[in-house]
Structures are given as C-alpha cells and as structure tokens.
Design an enzyme around this catalytic site. Structure first.
Site, PDB file in Angstrom:
ATOM      1  N   ASP A 108       0.868  -1.317   0.158  1.00  0.00           N
ATOM      2  CA  ASP A 108       0.128  -0.220   0.091  1.00  0.00           C
ATOM      3  C   ASP A 108       0.801   1.115   0.098  1.00  0.00           C
ATOM      4  O   ASP A 108       1.940   1.182   0.314  1.00  0.00           O
ATOM      5  CB  ASP A 108      -1.057   0.065   0.928  1.00  0.00           C
TER       6      ASP A 108
ATOM      7  N   GLU B 175       0.056  -1.037   5.587  1.00  0.00           N
ATOM      8  CA  GLU B 175       1.207  -0.791   6.611  1.00  0.00           C
ATOM      9  C   GLU B 175       0.884   0.689   7.011  1.00  0.00           C
ATOM     10  O   GLU B 175       1.247   1.043   7.878  1.00  0.00           O
ATOM     11  CB  GLU B 175       2.484  -0.948   6.122  1.00  0.00           C
TER      12      GLU B 175
END
Ligand SMILES: [Zn+2]
Length: 437
Positions: A79, A143
């Site tokens: 991400d 994350e």
C-alpha cells in the site's frame, strides 16, 4: 520469462507495481498481490494469498527449505499514501522511466523494495536455489494505516503466524549511505522508537465568554502547559545503537551529556542522526477546547506526539513530565504505544550486511540505526522474536533527497539503487537461508 537482466527485470516490475493504484485507504492491495503472483509463479515460486477482505490480500511466496537452516523473510508492504497529481512533475501512477529513475507513488516507500525482493526470490528459484531454511517473500497490505480492523502484517502474525514466522527478516526503515567526517556509512535499522502519544487534559470551569472573571478558562491554562511541554529537554542517554554510531564517527564514546556536541564537532550530519535518539521527544500537535465561541471551555485536550526510546516506559516519561509541570488541574491519558522494539546487532544478518557492503563499496561501514518512526518490523519482533532489520541500500540517490521524497511529490527510485537492492537481497538469502549446494 524473456531473458533479461535483473536490472531490467526490477525496473519493469516496479513500473508495473506503481501503475496499480494502492493508495491506503482504501488500499486495494489485491491488485499488487495478483501482479506479483503472476510474476513469481512462472519462475517456480509458490504463492499463497491471505486476505481478511478480498480486496486487501497479502501475498506470501516461498522457496521451501530442507528445514536445516534459519528462515529468512523478505518483507514489503504494497500500500502507499495518497498523491496529489497537481504537485507532481509526472503522473504519480505512470511508473515513468526518466533520467535513470522510476517515478511514481511508492517508488521508495516501498514498491521498489517489494519489486527487488520479488526479483531476488524469482531469480534464485530459476537458478535452482535449494535453501536450508525457507526463503519467504511477503508483500503485505495496510502498513500505512493499520488501524482496527487491520489487514496487513499484524493480522497475519495473529491469524496465520506460520505463514510469516521467520528467524530473520529484511524490511524497510534504512539502508541509506551517509557521509560523515569524510567516511561512508550505510545505516541499518536494528531498532525503533516507540510512538506513544498522550492527551494532556487540562481542567477549568465553564462560563459565559462575556464574563471571563467568573470562569476558569481551560484553554488559557493549557497555553502555559503547552509551552512547558515544548520546553522539556529530557536528560540525554546513550542507547547501544548510538554508542556504536558515536564510536565509529567520533573514535570513542563521549558522555551522554556531551554526545550531541561531540557528533556536531565531527560533522553536522552526525548530529542530525544522533539528536532524536538521545532522549524521548514530546511535540504538542493537536488541541480541542470549547466548540462555541461564547462559551469558556471547562476542558481543553492537548494531544502530544511522544516518541520513547526503545525499552523506555510511559511511566518513566510521565514521572519526568509531572515533575516538570508540577501539580495542577491536568491529567495525562496515554494512548496505546506502537513499536519501540529492538533486534540484536551481533547476528548473522548483520554479518551479511557487512560482507555485502564490503564488496559493494570497499572501505564503507555498516552502522546500526534506531528509527525515529516505526515500521512493521515490530510485529515480527513481538510475535516471533525475529531479528528484523530495515536495510535496503540507497547509494546513488542522495539520502536527504530520498527522505524528502517519501510520502511527498515526485517520489522516484534510482535504477542503480534498485539493482543494488536486488544484489543485497540475493546475498542475504544465500548467507542466511543458505544453500544445500
Ligand atoms: Zn513504508
């Protein structure tokens, strides 16, 4: 897979990864997991998806070991934070190759390392690598947010621990080449500060704003406390990582009180590295008080971003802060801390980093670093006692430029660094997971 160089392979894979929008929220990391699976499987690397929600898949790929050696996990998150195209020179999702760099959101944080890790494990698989311990590649979701509910590594460690359990891990966090006092060093993140915010709740008595003397204005009282918090200068202390760093840079370990001046005397760059690691930091960042213009607030809440040294407790800092602020109409309400973990410095993975750098740049040294922020490494350290380092060497790009580009406009990765990263991860795999021949 058409025959091409590892350099070409990592460049192309990163371009493709950047072209998939995985801005978190909402994430949509399954797109990246599918791309990486489609890249890895033809090389003979087995892949599994683990997803708490179908669009938020984590990919775990593995070359199984014979079971006689330690496992090595190459960890990346897929991400990214958002990007405002208006601020960028190129389309942030173009993956454009320009001036020897791959441009786009996530190039440094951390699709570049994800691509390099994937190319490292795929190329080893194609060469018939038979490790003693599992070589694992995890490309995880979530994350950058990682709240409740969580979708990434914290969830994997909790719900599918056997997928990511490993004795050693290479993650993001450091790897930059810095020059200090004329010597070259590569920073390897072995520990992290703990992000441990708290709310300072300041109490008063409400009243009509037209009659200030009948009330006790919590906002005005808070102003004094905010200044006091900002002025607090905790006594410096030397954590082991900083001792090693100072010894390398200064030639000996100065007393904690002299550490900053000693580092500065050698090179201002050393002082920049050392300063946030000498003590906890406390930065007031948010405030809420009255929500009506004509009502004097009875309560003001000041949020303080607080970062503790690894191993330091909230109680320790609270005692220090109360002593500094004195008695008063306030409370300190801690939120849950994150991070603050440490891995040992004398390990085979450290030796692997040293032997790699010795070959890549003779004369340069690897130095331990404590990260002032935190990464996913702490989930592995807490769940499995993993020796997890943040180490992805960045040598061609200026480290201060790289630091400025992360989470910012015109993020880009130097292709030379991507190639160096593939070489490092292959080296680590051979050194740790070993080879049966
Ligand atoms: Zn990151």
């Amino acid at each position: 897979m058409p025959a091409q160089t590892l350099r070409g392979e990592v460049t192309h894979l990163l371009q493709e990864l950047i072209r998939l929008d995985t801005v978190n929220p909402p994430g949509n990391e399954t797109r990246a997991a599918e791309l990486l699976r489609d890249y890895l499987e033809p090389s003979g690397v087995s892949c599994d998806f683990y997803a708490r929600a179908p669009e938020r898949a984590n990919l775990v790929a593995r070359i199984p070991g014979s079971g006689e050696g330690p496992r090595l996990l190459l960890l990346s998150h897929t991400d990214t934070v958002l990007a405002d195209p208006a601020e960028w020179t190129v389309d942030p999702w173009s993956g454009e190759l320009r001036d020897g760099h791959v441009w786009g959101r996530g190039a440094l944080d951390m699709k570049g390392q994800a691509a390099a890790s994937a190319v490292a494990i795929a190329s080893l698989a194609r060469e018939g690598f038979r490790p003693r311990g599992d070589l694992i590649f995890a490309a995880t979701a979530d994350e950058e947010v990682g709240d409740d509910p969580d979708f990434g590594l914290s969830w994997l460690c909790r719900e599918h621990p056997e997928a990511v359990r490993a004795e050693y891990a290479v993650n993001e966090g450091a790897g930059d080449r810095v020059e200090v006092g004329g010597h070259a060093f590569y920073l390897c993140a072995t520990s992290e500060k703990m992000s441990s915010p708290f709310v300072l709740r300041v109490h008063g008595r409400s009243g009509h704003a037209s009659l200030p003397s009948i009330a006790d204005n919590a906002l005005v009282k808070a102003a004094g406390y905010i200044e006091r918090v900002a002025e607090l200068a905790p006594e410096p202390q030397l954590i082991p990582e900083v001792e090693v760093l100072l010894e390398a840079v200064c030639g000996d370990v100065p007393a904690a009180a002299d550490a900053l001046a000693a580092a500065r005397a050698v090179d201002p760059a050393a002082a920049v590295l050392v300063e946030p690691l000498l003590s906890p930091t406390l930065s007031p960042t948010m405030i809420t008080a009255s929500n009506k213009r004509n009502v004097i607030p009875a309560l003001t809440e000041v949020t303080v971003d607080c970062r503790l040294l690894p191993g330091q407790t909230q109680e320790e800092v609270e005692t220090l802060l109360r002593g500094w602020l004195g008695d008063g109409d306030y409370e300190i309400a801690w939120r849950t801390g994150q991070g603050g973990t440490r891995s040992a410095m004398a390990t085979p993975l450290w030796s692997a980093a040293e032997t790699f750098i010795a070959e890549a740049e003779p004369g340069a040294r690897v130095l331990p670093m404590c990260v002032a922020g935190f990464t996913d490494s702490h989930w592995l350290r807490e769940a499995f006692g993993t020796v997890a380092y943040g180490f992805f060497p960045v040598r061609s790009m200026d480290p201060y430029l790289a630091a400025r580009l992360v989470h910012s406009a015109d993020e880009r990765a130097d292709v030379d660094d991507l190639e160096l990263g593939v070489r490092w991860l292959r080296h680590a795999a051979l050194a740790i997971a070993g080879s049966d021949g």
